[in-house]
Design an enzyme around this catalytic site. Structure first.
Site, short mmCIF file in Angstrom:
data_model
loop_
_atom_site.label_atom_id
_atom_site.label_comp_id
_atom_site.label_asym_id
_atom_site.label_seq_id
_atom_site.Cartn_x
_atom_site.Cartn_y
_atom_site.Cartn_z
N CYS A 8 0.69 -1.24 0.03
CA CYS A 8 -0.03 0.04 0.07
C CYS A 8 0.90 1.32 -0.02
CB CYS A 8 -0.83 0.07 1.12
SG CYS A 8 -0.11 -0.41 2.72
N CYS A 277 14.38 -0.73 1.18
CA CYS A 277 14.14 -2.02 0.32
C CYS A 277 14.65 -1.57 -0.81
CB CYS A 277 12.48 -1.89 0.34
SG CYS A 277 11.79 -3.26 -0.67
N ASP A 394 12.27 -6.86 -15.13
CA ASP A 394 12.62 -6.21 -13.74
C ASP A 394 13.09 -7.42 -13.00
OD1 ASP A 394 9.97 -4.58 -14.56
OD2 ASP A 394 11.66 -3.48 -14.03
N CYS A 431 9.66 -12.24 1.10
CA CYS A 431 9.40 -11.09 2.06
C CYS A 431 8.62 -11.10 3.04
CB CYS A 431 9.21 -9.85 0.96
SG CYS A 431 9.09 -8.13 1.52
N CYS A 491 18.03 -3.04 2.30
CA CYS A 491 17.21 -4.36 2.64
C CYS A 491 17.42 -5.32 1.33
CB CYS A 491 15.97 -4.47 3.08
SG CYS A 491 15.34 -5.88 3.29
N CYS A 494 15.42 -10.48 0.24
CA CYS A 494 14.71 -11.28 -0.89
C CYS A 494 15.88 -11.96 -2.03
CB CYS A 494 13.63 -10.80 -1.69
SG CYS A 494 14.07 -9.31 -2.47
#
Length: 535
Positions: A8, A277, A394, A431, A491, A494
């Site tokens: 969000c 992130c 990506d 994640c 971070c 992942c």
């Protein structure tokens, strides 16, 4: 990357008292700045399309805080395509301050009760507030258990936003005087493990904007001396009319408090550094945004340059042929594809057209999901036929879209060869901080890559299984270089399996142990709660 979704975005706006009307409020007086909220939310709609909402503050209104929230896009929820209905809603929501939210769910159900903001009404104005939240608490299971284990408390929803609401409400109930909101939010979040940015608005006209101590989730703000605004991304503030030099990123562990006396910024929790992130720059953020003083667009162009350097160092591929083109997968890989093509001296062509109205593939399963993924892009035969295509993406998360896309590029587009280049390292770990990938079995990369090693043989094996002629990922080291931040300030869990918080690391170990079992996200959180409770 169209298989990956964020949770969000949040926004806030406040006309500072006893100040002239800001030139940014072209048709709104100080008491009507809430009318600007839908515009802010439209600019962060990329962060969530499932639901939207806002709460406004007007001390002259019987209902001092008024909230509208519903399932749907910003345009749908606020009836922006129907002038009369939109105007009627905006009159009901008129106010000198507002907070807003756009949602995509990583937890909870897809219904109106999960749309934000969450409002907590109370007879005392100091205890009446509304809250919206971006992120995910990785120790949600432990916090939930602590709240409900005595049987005296009940949680209606399966969402960490409700946990935050109750923690703040509990502290307000325990206090007798006026709260120091920055001190209170420090107490409320002291046991939180995870990522969060939030906006809170009280019935006394107090606004609080908060960013977690590691800065995992972004938060930007601006103030021209008359109008204060904040949003998950800088592009929303830029489009509102602020100058670039007026827009700043909130420091990790800091909060902004705005009331009748003005604005102040101060820390609410100790911060030992940052763990931004990296996916914000790679995929999630609008390409026009600048986060923590780093341009999203420039970061993506540098990723393309990193891809080009790998090609130039590999003698197996001869790209100096007229039949070779670079094609981005729309939309967010375009900057990387263009930069890669420029560095290699190749043409970059839009050989794929995205159908923006095909629907969301992430809510489908099995054959239905693959069929929708196939309809999402239309290959242009005029561009692709007979070509050696370097397809720039990506990332590859679950492989559903990529599988279907490669088939269509060959069958419909008539491409001679397809060489997939991924402007990101392989996603090998879930994640637990607000991105929709919470189990190892959801991911395609762990089946091919172990311990982060990118061998040519493993990449070719994955290419064969996907139906590509070749495939290449970027190494982890490329990310920090492209964003121009040290790796220790990002971070990258992942793509490395190294999480910046204790509970995130615990959850990863549980996810690994559940890898060959049926997915059960709630059991993962329950196991974490039990493990932490036992020390």
């Amino acid at each position: 990357m169209s298989e990956l979704y964020h949770e969000c975005g949040v926004a806030a706006i406040y006309h500072l008292p006893n100040s002239p009307i800001s030139p940014l409020c072209t048709q709104q007086g100080p008491g009507e700045v809430s009318r600007l909220m839908p515009r802010l939310l439209l600019d962060i709609q990329n962060r969530g399309q499932l639901a939207a909402g806002m709460t406004s503050y007007d001390p002259k209104r019987r209902q001092i805080l008024k909230t509208r929230r519903d399932v749907g896009s910003v345009t749908e929820v606020f009836r922006l395509n129907h002038r009369a209905k939109c105007e009627s809603l905006m009159k009901q929501l008129v106010g000198r301050a507002a907070i807003g939210h756009v949602r995509y769910a990583t937890c909870g159900q897809d219904d109106r009760s999960y749309a934000q903001p969450f409002e907590r009404r109370h007879i005392h104005k100091r205890k009446w507030f509304s809250l919206c939240f971006n992120g995910q608490l990785s120790n949600y299971g432990l916090l939930r258990k602590r709240l409900t284990e005595n049987g005296e408390h009940h949680l209606q929803l399966d969402t960490d936003t409700e946990i935050i609401l109750h923690e703040i409400g509990r502290l307000l109930s325990e206090s007798s005087g006026e709260p120091d909101w920055i001190e209170l939010i420090g107490q409320a979040t002291k046991d939180f493990d995870g990522a969060y940015s939030l906006a809170l608005l009280t019935a006394k006209g107090e606004l609080l904007v908060v960013r977690d101590p590691l800065g995992i989730k972004p938060m930007c703000y601006a103030n021209d001396g008359r109008l204060f605004a904040a949003a998950s991304e800088s592009v929303a503030l830029l489009n509102l009319g602020y100058e670039p030099e007026q827009i700043h990123s909130l420091a990790p562990g800091h909060a902004i408090f705005v009331d009748g006396n003005g604005m102040r910024i101060q820390p609410f929790a100790p911060s030992s550094g940052s763990a931004h992130c990296f996916f914000e720059w790679i995929y999630f953020a609008n390409v026009a945004s600048t986060l923590d003083d780093r341009s999203v667009y420039l970061s993506r162009t540098r990723l393309g340059e990193e891809l080009a350097e790998l090609e130039q160092a590999d003698p197996r591929f001869d790209w100096n042929r007229e039949d070779t083109i670079v094609v981005p997968v729309p939309d967010t890989s375009k900057a990387a594809a263009d930069a890669m093509a420029y560095s290699l001296g190749l043409p970059s062509r839009e050989g794929l057209m995205r159908n923006r109205y095909a629907g969301r593939t992430f809510i489908e399963n099995g054959l239905a999901r693959k069929a929708k993924a196939a309809r999402k892009y239309t290959p242009l035969r005029e561009v692709l036929e007979g070509k050696r295509v370097i397809l720039v993406e990506d990332s590859i998360v679950r492989s559903t879209t990529m599988n279907a896309l490669l088939d269509r590029i060959r069958e419909v587009g008539g491409a001679k060869e397809i060489h997939v280049r991924v402007a990101c390292p392989p996603i090998i770990a879930p994640c637990f901080y607000g991105i929709d990938m919470s189990t190892v079995d959801q991911l395609i990369a762990p089946k091919y890559f172990h311990n982060g090693r990118l061998t040519e043989a493993d990449q070719q094996r994955m290419a064969d299984d996907l139906g590509a002629d070749s495939l290449r990922y970027l190494p982890v080291e490329s990310i920090a270089r492209a964003i121009d931040l040290p790796a220790e300030r990002l971070c990258q869990a992942c793509v490395t399996g190294d999480y910046p918080t204790r509970c995130g690391q615990h959850l990863y170990q549980i996810a690994l142990s559940n890898e060959d079992q049926p997915a059960d996200a709630s059991r993962t959180y329950e196991q974490l709660a039990a493990a932490l409770a036992s020390g």
